[in-house]
Scaffold this motif. Structure first.
Motif, PDB file in Angstrom:
ATOM      1  N   LYS A  26      87.191  59.303   1.282  1.00 59.47           N
ATOM      2  CA  LYS A  26      86.269  59.101   2.401  1.00 59.47           C
ATOM      3  C   LYS A  26      85.181  58.080   2.057  1.00 59.47           C
ATOM      4  N   LEU A  27      84.684  58.130   0.818  1.00 57.64           N
ATOM      5  CA  LEU A  27      83.665  57.167   0.397  1.00 57.64           C
ATOM      6  C   LEU A  27      84.215  55.752   0.327  1.00 57.64           C
ATOM      7  N   ALA A  28      85.483  55.630  -0.038  1.00 58.05           N
ATOM      8  CA  ALA A  28      86.105  54.304  -0.104  1.00 58.05           C
ATOM      9  C   ALA A  28      86.048  53.621   1.259  1.00 58.05           C
ATOM     10  N   GLU A  29      86.123  54.407   2.326  1.00 60.32           N
ATOM     11  CA  GLU A  29      86.015  53.836   3.672  1.00 60.32           C
ATOM     12  C   GLU A  29      84.642  53.213   3.908  1.00 60.32           C
ATOM     13  N   LEU A  30      83.646  53.681   3.159  1.00 67.61           N
ATOM     14  CA  LEU A  30      82.286  53.121   3.258  1.00 67.61           C
ATOM     15  C   LEU A  30      82.045  52.052   2.192  1.00 67.61           C
ATOM     16  N   GLY A  31      83.040  51.811   1.351  1.00 70.19           N
ATOM     17  CA  GLY A  31      82.883  50.850   0.275  1.00 70.19           C
ATOM     18  C   GLY A  31      82.168  51.405  -0.938  1.00 70.19           C
ATOM     19  N   LEU A  32      82.171  52.739  -1.079  1.00 66.68           N
ATOM     20  CA  LEU A  32      81.483  53.388  -2.195  1.00 66.68           C
ATOM     21  C   LEU A  32      82.468  54.116  -3.098  1.00 66.68           C
ATOM     22  N   HIS A  33      82.001  54.411  -4.310  1.00 62.78           N
ATOM     23  CA  HIS A  33      82.758  55.209  -5.267  1.00 62.78           C
ATOM     24  C   HIS A  33      82.085  56.577  -5.379  1.00 62.78           C
ATOM     25  N   VAL A  34      82.857  57.562  -5.850  1.00 62.21           N
ATOM     26  CA  VAL A  34      82.316  58.901  -6.060  1.00 62.21           C
ATOM     27  C   VAL A  34      81.108  58.813  -6.980  1.00 62.21           C
ATOM     28  N   GLY A  35      80.053  59.499  -6.637  1.00 62.80           N
ATOM     29  CA  GLY A  35      78.821  59.509  -7.417  1.00 62.80           C
ATOM     30  C   GLY A  35      77.769  58.582  -6.835  1.00 62.80           C
ATOM     31  N   THR A  90      61.618  49.447 -15.510  1.00 66.88           N
ATOM     32  CA  THR A  90      62.256  49.026 -14.273  1.00 66.88           C
ATOM     33  C   THR A  90      62.352  50.228 -13.345  1.00 66.88           C
ATOM     34  N   VAL A  91      62.086  49.991 -12.091  1.00 68.14           N
ATOM     35  CA  VAL A  91      62.241  51.035 -11.083  1.00 68.14           C
ATOM     36  C   VAL A  91      63.269  50.577 -10.058  1.00 68.14           C
ATOM     37  N   VAL A  92      63.723  51.499  -9.273  1.00 72.23           N
ATOM     38  CA  VAL A  92      64.761  51.244  -8.282  1.00 72.23           C
ATOM     39  C   VAL A  92      64.233  51.645  -6.924  1.00 72.23           C
ATOM     40  N   ARG A  93      64.636  50.886  -5.913  1.00 74.58           N
ATOM     41  CA  ARG A  93      64.306  51.263  -4.537  1.00 74.58           C
ATOM     42  C   ARG A  93      65.462  50.849  -3.634  1.00 74.58           C
ATOM     43  N   MET A  94      65.586  51.548  -2.531  1.00 80.34           N
ATOM     44  CA  MET A  94      66.643  51.231  -1.569  1.00 80.34           C
ATOM     45  C   MET A  94      66.255  50.039  -0.723  1.00 80.34           C
ATOM     46  N   THR A  95      67.270  49.296  -0.341  1.00 77.75           N
ATOM     47  CA  THR A  95      67.075  48.232   0.643  1.00 77.75           C
ATOM     48  C   THR A  95      67.261  48.854   2.025  1.00 77.75           C
ATOM     49  N   SER A  96      67.029  48.075   3.063  1.00 82.50           N
ATOM     50  CA  SER A  96      67.262  48.597   4.416  1.00 82.50           C
ATOM     51  C   SER A  96      68.737  48.943   4.608  1.00 82.50           C
ATOM     52  N   SER A  97      69.635  48.183   3.970  1.00 83.29           N
ATOM     53  CA  SER A  97      71.062  48.515   4.038  1.00 83.29           C
ATOM     54  C   SER A  97      71.345  49.834   3.340  1.00 83.29           C
ATOM     55  N   GLY A  98      70.614  50.108   2.268  1.00 86.77           N
ATOM     56  CA  GLY A  98      70.762  51.379   1.562  1.00 86.77           C
ATOM     57  C   GLY A  98      70.324  52.554   2.406  1.00 86.77           C
ATOM     58  N   VAL A  99      69.232  52.359   3.141  1.00 92.97           N
ATOM     59  CA  VAL A  99      68.745  53.419   4.030  1.00 92.97           C
ATOM     60  C   VAL A  99      69.789  53.704   5.113  1.00 92.97           C
ATOM     61  N   GLU A 100      70.364  52.651   5.652  1.00 91.18           N
ATOM     62  CA  GLU A 100      71.418  52.807   6.659  1.00 91.18           C
ATOM     63  C   GLU A 100      72.627  53.534   6.062  1.00 91.18           C
ATOM     64  N   MET A 101      72.976  53.180   4.831  1.00 95.43           N
ATOM     65  CA  MET A 101      74.112  53.816   4.163  1.00 95.43           C
ATOM     66  C   MET A 101      73.841  55.299   3.917  1.00 95.43           C
ATOM     67  N   GLN A 102      72.591  55.645   3.637  1.00 95.35           N
ATOM     68  CA  GLN A 102      72.235  57.054   3.457  1.00 95.35           C
ATOM     69  C   GLN A 102      72.631  57.859   4.692  1.00 95.35           C
ATOM     70  N   GLY A 103      72.336  57.331   5.855  1.00 89.72           N
ATOM     71  CA  GLY A 103      72.694  58.017   7.097  1.00 89.72           C
ATOM     72  C   GLY A 103      74.198  58.179   7.230  1.00 89.72           C
ATOM     73  N   ARG A 104      74.940  57.144   6.872  1.00 94.16           N
ATOM     74  CA  ARG A 104      76.401  57.209   6.947  1.00 94.16           C
ATOM     75  C   ARG A 104      76.950  58.227   5.952  1.00 94.16           C
ATOM     76  N   ILE A 105      76.333  58.305   4.769  1.00 89.24           N
ATOM     77  CA  ILE A 105      76.755  59.278   3.764  1.00 89.24           C
ATOM     78  C   ILE A 105      76.490  60.696   4.261  1.00 89.24           C
ATOM     79  N   ARG A 106      75.324  60.916   4.851  1.00 94.32           N
ATOM     80  CA  ARG A 106      75.021  62.255   5.381  1.00 94.32           C
ATOM     81  C   ARG A 106      76.032  62.659   6.451  1.00 94.32           C
ATOM     82  N   GLU A 107      76.413  61.717   7.298  1.00101.15           N
ATOM     83  CA  GLU A 107      77.437  62.002   8.313  1.00101.15           C
ATOM     84  C   GLU A 107      78.769  62.343   7.652  1.00101.15           C
ATOM     85  N   LEU A 108      79.127  61.599   6.620  1.00101.46           N
ATOM     86  CA  LEU A 108      80.373  61.862   5.900  1.00101.46           C
ATOM     87  C   LEU A 108      80.340  63.252   5.276  1.00101.46           C
TER      88      LEU A 108
END
Length: 144
Positions: A26-35, A90-108
């Motif tokens: 299911k994550l592959a459909e979003l272009g992501l890997h497990v984890g 070094t710190v990490v932060r989400m981009t606007s695309s990352g925020v959008e992807m978060q929503g898609r992950i929650r739906e998944l």
């Protein structure tokens, strides 16, 4: 310990492999890997977090988080930046695309939850798994 109790670890490993395979497809459909889904969900929009803090949250090594971040940076979902208080960190932060992807992950994730609605005694299973997770996390922390 009887044979049924001794079979707990193989059953848990099998369940883990099955859910990992399902999520992987299911994550592959979003272009992501497990984890990567868990990492993105661990981030807070417009906030920064250190790699070591992410590793602690995800219960993995910082080097594992760093490798996942490399891929997520390339995908444009997160970005690395200097810590404003300590330029060596070094710190990490989400981009606007990352925020959008978060929503898609929650739906998944919700979709997978919905697929498991027919699980008998779902509340009991969930409660038992939460207890097991706490025990395993504590033991794992002691081993690291």
């Amino acid at each position: 310990m009887d044979a049924a109790e001794a079979a707990l670890v193989p059953k848990l490993l099998s369940i883990g492999k099955s859910i990992r395979a399902m999520m992987g497809l299911k994550l592959a459909e979003l272009g992501l890997h497990v984890g990567q889904d868990e990492l993105l969900l661990a981030l807070v929009p417009e906030a920064t977090v250190s790699v070591s803090r992410l590793a602690e949250t995800l219960a993995v090594r910082p080097s594992t988080v760093s490798k996942m971040l490399d891929r997520l940076v390339i995908a444009g979902l997160v970005e690395r930046a200097e810590d404003s208080r300590d330029a060596r960190r070094t710190v990490v932060r989400m981009t606007s695309s990352g925020v959008e992807m978060q929503g898609r992950i929650r739906e998944l994730w919700q979709g997978v939850e919905n697929e498991l609605e027919d699980l008998p005694d779902r509340r009991v299973v969930t409660h038992s798994l939460q207890g097991l997770q706490q025990v395993l996390s504590a033991k794992l922390r002691r081993l690291r």
